[in-house]
Design an enzyme around this catalytic site. Structure first.
Site, mmCIF file in Angstrom:
data_model
loop_
_atom_site.group_PDB
_atom_site.id
_atom_site.type_symbol
_atom_site.label_atom_id
_atom_site.label_comp_id
_atom_site.label_asym_id
_atom_site.label_seq_id
_atom_site.Cartn_x
_atom_site.Cartn_y
_atom_site.Cartn_z
ATOM 1 C CE LYS A 174 0.905 1.524 4.295
ATOM 2 N NZ LYS A 174 1.669 2.716 4.572
ATOM 3 C CG ASP A 209 -0.607 0.116 7.854
ATOM 4 O OD1 ASP A 209 -1.408 1.044 8.052
ATOM 5 O OD2 ASP A 209 0.629 0.277 7.806
HETATM 6 O O1 C5P Z 1 -0.209 -0.987 14.360
HETATM 7 P P1 C5P Z 1 1.200 -1.336 14.043
HETATM 8 O O2 C5P Z 1 1.731 -2.454 14.913
HETATM 9 O O3 C5P Z 1 1.447 -1.592 12.593
HETATM 10 O O4 C5P Z 1 2.049 -0.045 14.389
HETATM 11 C C1 C5P Z 1 3.444 -0.086 14.480
HETATM 12 C C2 C5P Z 1 3.910 1.095 15.297
HETATM 13 O O5 C5P Z 1 3.665 2.319 14.586
HETATM 14 C C3 C5P Z 1 3.211 1.276 16.623
HETATM 15 O O6 C5P Z 1 3.837 0.541 17.638
HETATM 16 C C4 C5P Z 1 3.329 2.779 16.865
HETATM 17 O O7 C5P Z 1 4.617 3.100 17.351
HETATM 18 C C5 C5P Z 1 3.241 3.348 15.466
HETATM 19 N N1 C5P Z 1 1.876 3.781 15.113
HETATM 20 C C6 C5P Z 1 1.334 4.899 15.716
HETATM 21 N N2 C5P Z 1 0.081 5.315 15.363
HETATM 22 C C7 C5P Z 1 -0.635 4.655 14.428
HETATM 23 C C8 C5P Z 1 -0.093 3.521 13.797
HETATM 24 C C9 C5P Z 1 1.172 3.102 14.170
HETATM 25 O O8 C5P Z 1 1.966 5.536 16.567
HETATM 26 N N3 C5P Z 1 -1.848 5.100 14.098
#
Ligand code: C5P
Length: 309
Positions: free
Chosen positions: A19, A150
């Site tokens: 993406k 995502d």
């Molecule tokens: O949700 P995911 O595990 O993919 O996110 C990875 C990291 O990206 C999270 O631990 C956080 O530090 C950051 N993140 C964030 N806000 C979001 C998505 C991701 O701070 N909306």
């Protein structure tokens, strides 16, 4: 639960796209540390494949090949393994299911293209089909959201608006096919590190909103219109951590890209061009300049994770 041996004897293969974020608006961190987002995702034609086969009860293993394979963990932190285990635990807790997973990567690791999330989404789908589980689309979406912000979009694909921390997705009204040139960075960027730098640079970030001009551009189907509406709030933070990305973005624009932006938390730079010949020209120029590790052409939108034969 009954398996269907004819379909699953050789396992199930799922293809899943990368993406890019056409807009990524970021607010101040919430109490749980995540950032509220208003984003517009587009799935583009760079694909990973995840194959799932039966394994001994309660046994899960994974092998990875292709682009950046040596950077992908093979333990329980691997998103495909986490997805398979989460699915087994929540949907068939008494069946001692196991899975042997194989990931073929084309999406760069830590590239801002949601490659890990794509692998999680693909493993969810592959294992649900392999194990013949009775799970609804809503149930899949909920598990996907638990795995990562995502992941639900990787199941959905197309062009979609993401809210919450990105996990709440709804298809967007979008016309046409867009041509992209993706410039892969020499080094990955850590998403948490980019968000931390964002917090330092933007201590008073406003609640995020999807830009109206972007939604209008998508309805028009005109790449020039879309090029003017691209935006990414994480770009200053990522450029601060990897200043050479500024040169990559400038070089693409100098060689005729209609628009340029960092994908997600980077370091992949995405260039929008008008058509396929323009994409070929820009790829050649960017490769010749040597400003990035590799260049890929892609089109979007494409569908999300799907079973392939
Ligand atoms: O949700 P995911 O595990 O993919 O996110 C990875 C990291 O990206 C999270 O631990 C956080 O530090 C950051 N993140 C964030 N806000 C979001 C998505 C991701 O701070 N909306």
């Amino acid at each position: 639960m009954a398996s269907s041996p004819t379909r699953t004897a050789s396992g199930v293969r799922v293809r899943v796209p990368a993406k890019i974020n056409l807009a990524l608006k970021v607010g101040a961190p919430r109490a749980d540390g995540y950032h509220p987002l208003a984003t517009v995702y587009q799935a583009v034609s760079v694909y990973d494949e995840v194959h799932a086969a039966w394994a001994n009860p309660d046994e899960f293993d994974v092998v990875v090949s292709g682009e950046g394979a040596d950077l992908v963990p093979l333990d329980d932190t691997n998103l495909a393994v986490r997805a398979a285990k989460l699915l087994a635990r929540t949907q068939a807790p008494n069946d001692s299911l196991g899975a042997s997973l194989s990931i073929k990567k084309s999406i760069p690791v830590a590239g801002g293209l949601a490659g890990g999330s794509a692998n999680g989404a693909a493993a969810l789908l592959a294992c649900a089909v392999l194990w013949d589980l009775d799970i609804t689309a809503d149930g899949m979406r909920a598990l996907a959201a638990e795995l990562g912000s995502d992941v639900p979009f990787a199941l959905l694909g197309g062009t979609a608006v993401g809210s919450g921390r990105g996990e709440d997705v709804a298809p967007a009204l979008a016309r046409g096919t867009y041509h992209w040139v993706l410039a892969f960075g020499y080094h990955g960027l850590s998403t948490p590190a980019v968000y931390r730098r964002f917090d330092e640079l933007s201590p008073n970030a406003a609640p995020p909103q999807v830009p109206a001009d972007l939604m209008n551009a998508l309805r028009s189907g005109d790449p020039r219109h879309l090029a003017r509406a691209l935006s990414n709030d994480l770009e200053p933070a990522a450029l601060d951590l990897q200043p050479r990305l500024r040169t990559v973005l400038q070089t693409g624009l100098e060689y005729g890209a209609l628009g340029a932006l960092l994908s997600g938390s980077g370091p992949t730079c995405a260039f929008l061009v008008g058509d396929e010949p323009a994409a070929v020209d820009l790829s050649v120029s960017l490769s010749a300049e040597g400003v990035c590790r590799a260049v890929r052409r892609a089109t979007g939108p494409v569908i999300g994770a799907r079973v392939v034969n």
